[in-house]
Design an enzyme around this catalytic site. Sequence first.
Site, PDB file in Angstrom:
ATOM      1  N   CYS A  40      92.585  -2.338  42.810  1.00  0.00           N
ATOM      2  CA  CYS A  40      93.281  -1.544  43.811  1.00  0.00           C
ATOM      3  C   CYS A  40      92.314  -0.537  44.435  1.00  0.00           C
ATOM      4  CB  CYS A  40      94.418  -0.794  43.109  1.00  0.00           C
ATOM      5  SG  CYS A  40      95.277   0.274  44.207  1.00  0.00           S
ATOM      6  N   GLY A  50     120.656 -16.022  61.893  1.00  0.00           N
ATOM      7  CA  GLY A  50     119.821 -16.864  61.035  1.00  0.00           C
ATOM      8  C   GLY A  50     119.805 -16.489  59.575  1.00  0.00           C
ATOM      9  N   ILE A  87     109.941 -11.369  55.703  1.00  0.00           N
ATOM     10  CA  ILE A  87     108.700 -10.649  55.373  1.00  0.00           C
ATOM     11  C   ILE A  87     107.552 -11.081  56.291  1.00  0.00           C
ATOM     12  CG2 ILE A  87     109.432 -10.255  52.988  1.00  0.00           C
ATOM     13  CD1 ILE A  87     107.679 -12.564  52.072  1.00  0.00           C
ATOM     14  N   HIS A 147     113.218  -6.184  53.058  1.00  0.00           N
ATOM     15  CA  HIS A 147     112.699  -6.891  51.883  1.00  0.00           C
ATOM     16  C   HIS A 147     111.183  -6.878  51.824  1.00  0.00           C
ATOM     17  CE1 HIS A 147     116.696  -9.323  51.580  1.00  0.00           C
ATOM     18  NE2 HIS A 147     116.782  -8.121  51.042  1.00  0.00           N
ATOM     19  N   LEU A 159     122.932 -21.392  62.757  1.00  0.00           N
ATOM     20  CA  LEU A 159     123.025 -22.846  62.951  1.00  0.00           C
ATOM     21  C   LEU A 159     124.395 -23.353  62.507  1.00  0.00           C
ATOM     22  CD1 LEU A 159     120.906 -24.729  64.067  1.00  0.00           C
ATOM     23  CD2 LEU A 159     120.129 -25.227  61.756  1.00  0.00           C
ATOM     24  N   GLU A 160     124.946 -22.648  61.500  1.00  0.00           N
ATOM     25  CA  GLU A 160     126.235 -23.070  60.919  1.00  0.00           C
ATOM     26  C   GLU A 160     126.919 -21.839  60.352  1.00  0.00           C
ATOM     27  OE1 GLU A 160     124.681 -25.607  57.863  1.00  0.00           O
ATOM     28  OE2 GLU A 160     123.587 -23.947  56.966  1.00  0.00           O
TER      29      GLU A 160
HETATM   30  C1  BV8 Z   1     119.578  -5.722  44.560  1.00  0.00           C
HETATM   31  C2  BV8 Z   1     111.872 -11.155  49.769  1.00  0.00           C
HETATM   32  C3  BV8 Z   1     120.206  -4.003  43.120  1.00  0.00           C
HETATM   33  C4  BV8 Z   1     111.165 -12.067  48.840  1.00  0.00           C
HETATM   34  C5  BV8 Z   1     114.184 -11.604  49.248  1.00  0.00           C
HETATM   35  C6  BV8 Z   1     121.235 -10.706  39.133  1.00  0.00           C
HETATM   36  C7  BV8 Z   1     120.224  -9.790  38.886  1.00  0.00           C
HETATM   37  C8  BV8 Z   1     119.794  -8.888  39.860  1.00  0.00           C
HETATM   38  C9  BV8 Z   1     120.371  -8.917  41.111  1.00  0.00           C
HETATM   39  C10 BV8 Z   1     121.344  -9.847  41.357  1.00  0.00           C
HETATM   40  C11 BV8 Z   1     121.804 -10.734  40.399  1.00  0.00           C
HETATM   41  N1  BV8 Z   1     122.776 -11.514  40.945  1.00  0.00           N
HETATM   42  C12 BV8 Z   1     122.957 -11.148  42.240  1.00  0.00           C
HETATM   43  C13 BV8 Z   1     122.108 -10.140  42.487  1.00  0.00           C
HETATM   44  C14 BV8 Z   1     121.924  -9.467  43.735  1.00  0.00           C
HETATM   45  C15 BV8 Z   1     120.785 -10.202  44.426  1.00  0.00           C
HETATM   46  C16 BV8 Z   1     121.401 -11.369  45.163  1.00  0.00           C
HETATM   47  O1  BV8 Z   1     122.079 -11.160  46.147  1.00  0.00           O
HETATM   48  N2  BV8 Z   1     121.158 -12.594  44.629  1.00  0.00           N
HETATM   49  C17 BV8 Z   1     121.723 -13.776  45.254  1.00  0.00           C
HETATM   50  C18 BV8 Z   1     120.789 -14.974  45.001  1.00  0.00           C
HETATM   51  C19 BV8 Z   1     123.103 -14.018  44.673  1.00  0.00           C
HETATM   52  N3  BV8 Z   1     120.180  -9.267  45.335  1.00  0.00           N
HETATM   53  C20 BV8 Z   1     119.126  -8.560  44.920  1.00  0.00           C
HETATM   54  O2  BV8 Z   1     118.563  -8.699  43.852  1.00  0.00           O
HETATM   55  C21 BV8 Z   1     118.682  -7.488  45.911  1.00  0.00           C
HETATM   56  N4  BV8 Z   1     118.553  -6.256  45.210  1.00  0.00           N
HETATM   57  O3  BV8 Z   1     120.677  -6.192  44.494  1.00  0.00           O
HETATM   58  O4  BV8 Z   1     119.224  -4.570  43.953  1.00  0.00           O
HETATM   59  C22 BV8 Z   1     119.665  -2.731  42.651  1.00  0.00           C
HETATM   60  C23 BV8 Z   1     120.497  -1.639  42.628  1.00  0.00           C
HETATM   61  C24 BV8 Z   1     120.007  -0.449  42.185  1.00  0.00           C
HETATM   62  C25 BV8 Z   1     118.690  -0.368  41.746  1.00  0.00           C
HETATM   63  C26 BV8 Z   1     117.848  -1.480  41.784  1.00  0.00           C
HETATM   64  C27 BV8 Z   1     118.333  -2.670  42.237  1.00  0.00           C
HETATM   65  C28 BV8 Z   1     117.314  -7.801  46.482  1.00  0.00           C
HETATM   66  C29 BV8 Z   1     117.339  -9.131  47.184  1.00  0.00           C
HETATM   67  C30 BV8 Z   1     116.015  -9.306  47.905  1.00  0.00           C
HETATM   68  C31 BV8 Z   1     115.291 -10.514  47.371  1.00  0.00           C
HETATM   69  N5  BV8 Z   1     114.143 -10.788  48.229  1.00  0.00           N
HETATM   70  N6  BV8 Z   1     113.147 -11.753  50.090  1.00  0.00           N
HETATM   71  C32 BV8 Z   1     110.621 -13.247  49.577  1.00  0.00           C
HETATM   72  O5  BV8 Z   1     110.863 -13.398  50.782  1.00  0.00           O
HETATM   73  O6  BV8 Z   1     109.917 -14.019  48.911  1.00  0.00           O
HETATM   74  S1  BV8 Z   1     115.612 -12.445  49.559  1.00  0.00           S
HETATM   75  C33 BV8 Z   1     115.198 -13.763  50.531  1.00  0.00           C
HETATM   76  O7  BV8 Z   1     116.213 -14.682  50.372  1.00  0.00           O
HETATM   77  C34 BV8 Z   1     115.197 -13.417  51.986  1.00  0.00           C
HETATM   78  O8  BV8 Z   1     114.646 -12.180  52.254  1.00  0.00           O
HETATM   79  C35 BV8 Z   1     116.639 -13.493  52.335  1.00  0.00           C
HETATM   80  O9  BV8 Z   1     117.286 -12.290  52.131  1.00  0.00           O
HETATM   81  C36 BV8 Z   1     117.124 -14.483  51.345  1.00  0.00           C
HETATM   82  C37 BV8 Z   1     117.279 -15.801  52.044  1.00  0.00           C
HETATM   83  O10 BV8 Z   1     118.337 -15.623  52.851  1.00  0.00           O
HETATM   84  P1  BV8 Z   1     118.301 -16.045  54.376  1.00  0.00           P
HETATM   85  O11 BV8 Z   1     117.364 -15.187  55.123  1.00  0.00           O
HETATM   86  O12 BV8 Z   1     119.705 -16.063  54.786  1.00  0.00           O
HETATM   87  O13 BV8 Z   1     117.682 -17.486  54.382  1.00  0.00           O
HETATM   88  P2  BV8 Z   1     118.401 -18.819  53.978  1.00  0.00           P
HETATM   89  O14 BV8 Z   1     117.350 -19.867  53.910  1.00  0.00           O
HETATM   90  O15 BV8 Z   1     119.282 -18.570  52.789  1.00  0.00           O
HETATM   91  O16 BV8 Z   1     119.379 -19.123  55.211  1.00  0.00           O
HETATM   92  C38 BV8 Z   1     118.826 -19.418  56.469  1.00  0.00           C
HETATM   93  C39 BV8 Z   1     119.987 -19.487  57.445  1.00  0.00           C
HETATM   94  O17 BV8 Z   1     119.456 -19.741  58.749  1.00  0.00           O
HETATM   95  C40 BV8 Z   1     120.954 -20.606  57.138  1.00  0.00           C
HETATM   96  O18 BV8 Z   1     122.278 -20.129  57.308  1.00  0.00           O
HETATM   97  C41 BV8 Z   1     120.640 -21.665  58.198  1.00  0.00           C
HETATM   98  O19 BV8 Z   1     121.792 -22.368  58.598  1.00  0.00           O
HETATM   99  C42 BV8 Z   1     120.138 -20.819  59.338  1.00  0.00           C
HETATM  100  N7  BV8 Z   1     119.184 -21.497  60.218  1.00  0.00           N
HETATM  101  C43 BV8 Z   1     118.243 -22.405  59.877  1.00  0.00           C
HETATM  102  N8  BV8 Z   1     117.552 -22.771  60.975  1.00  0.00           N
HETATM  103  C44 BV8 Z   1     118.065 -22.058  62.019  1.00  0.00           C
HETATM  104  C45 BV8 Z   1     119.097 -21.248  61.535  1.00  0.00           C
HETATM  105  N9  BV8 Z   1     119.811 -20.423  62.322  1.00  0.00           N
HETATM  106  C46 BV8 Z   1     119.491 -20.406  63.639  1.00  0.00           C
HETATM  107  N10 BV8 Z   1     118.509 -21.148  64.188  1.00  0.00           N
HETATM  108  C47 BV8 Z   1     117.781 -21.986  63.407  1.00  0.00           C
HETATM  109  N11 BV8 Z   1     116.813 -22.724  63.967  1.00  0.00           N
END
Ligand code: BV8
Length: 230
Positions: free
Chosen positions: A137, A177, A94, A110, A204-205
Site C-alpha cells: 500500500c 437495468g 462499479i 457499491h 429488459l423485463e
Molecule cells: C448489506 C459490487 C447490510 C460487487 C455488489 C446474507 C448476509 C449478508 C447480507 C445479506 C444476506 N442475505 C441478503 C443480504 C443482503 C444482500 C443482498 O441483497 N443479497 C442478495 C443476493 C439477496 N445485500 C448486501 O449484502 C448489501 N449490504 O445488506 O449490508 C449491512 C448493514 C449494516 C452494516 C453492514 C452491512 C451489499 C450488496 C452489494 C454487493 N455488491 N456489487 C461487484 O460488482 O462485484 S451487488 C452486484 O449485484 C451489483 O452491484 C448489483 O447490485 C447486483 C446485481 O444486480 P443488477 O445490477 O440488478 O444486475 P443483474 O445482473 O442482477 O440484473 C441485470 C438486469 O438488467 C436484469 O433485470 C436484466 O433483465 C436487465 N438487462 C439486461 N440487459 C439489459 C437489461 N436492461 C436493459 N437493457 C439491457 N440491454
Amino acid sequence: MQYKSIVVLTGAGISAESGIRTFRGADGLWENHRIEEVATPEAFVHNPQLVQRFYNERRRQLLSGDIIPNAAHRALATLEREFSGDFLLVTQNIDDLHERAGSHKLIHMHGELLKARCSASGQLFSIDSNLEVNDRCHCCNLAGTLRPHVVWFGEMPLQMDTIYEALSQCAMFISIGTSGNVYPAAGFVECANQAGAHSVELNLEPSSVGDAFAEHRFGPASEVVSGYVQ
Ligand code: BV8
C-alpha cells in the site's frame, strides 16, 4: 420533464450493451463460483488470489478500449445537464461508463472497479492495472492491506444517508437495468413511493420488485432510456 427532482438508479443492465456482462447474464457465476461467494469479505480472507483475479479480469476488460458508454449512459448525462431541478444518479455498477458519458451528480453505492482501498487507513488509490495480494500500500507500505474499493455482500453500501435523503425528496424515481434482487438498492422504489414520487422501471423485463413501480417501459436500455428521458 415537469418534475422538481429526479433520482435515477442503474444496475448491470445499463452496461450490458456496452459489452459488460450482467450478473444474471453470467447466471450469477464466475469460474463456477457464485458471485455471492466471491464478492464477500470472507472470500477475500479465505482466498484473496481468487477474489483479486475476479476483479483484475473485470478491470482488464473495462480498460481494454472495447468497452464504451452506450446511448443510455449518454441520455442520462444529457438529462442531468438539461434538467433544471435536483438530480441524482445512483449506480450499483462499479464501471466508469457513467463518468465517461459525462455524468457528474453520481454516487457509486457499491464502489468503483478502478479504485483500491487500504484496509488499514481507508485511503483510496486509482488503479489501472492488476491489483495483486502482495502489492504494498502507498500509505502504510504494508503488503496485504490493499483491496478493491468495492462493496461486497454483507458490507454497507456507500453514501446511503445522501441517497435516502434524495429519495425522500424526489418527485420521480427511474430504475434502469436492475433485477431488483440486491438490497438495499431493491428497496429504493418503496422509499420513492412513500415520498409520493412517480416511479418508473426501464428494463429488459419486469424485475423482482416490478410490481412496486407505477410505470414500466420494457426493452434494451439504449433504446428505452433515451426514448423516455428526452
Ligand atoms: C448489506 C459490487 C447490510 C460487487 C455488489 C446474507 C448476509 C449478508 C447480507 C445479506 C444476506 N442475505 C441478503 C443480504 C443482503 C444482500 C443482498 O441483497 N443479497 C442478495 C443476493 C439477496 N445485500 C448486501 O449484502 C448489501 N449490504 O445488506 O449490508 C449491512 C448493514 C449494516 C452494516 C453492514 C452491512 C451489499 C450488496 C452489494 C454487493 N455488491 N456489487 C461487484 O460488482 O462485484 S451487488 C452486484 O449485484 C451489483 O452491484 C448489483 O447490485 C447486483 C446485481 O444486480 P443488477 O445490477 O440488478 O444486475 P443483474 O445482473 O442482477 O440484473 C441485470 C438486469 O438488467 C436484469 O433485470 C436484466 O433483465 C436487465 N438487462 C439486461 N440487459 C439489459 C437489461 N436492461 C436493459 N437493457 C439491457 N440491454
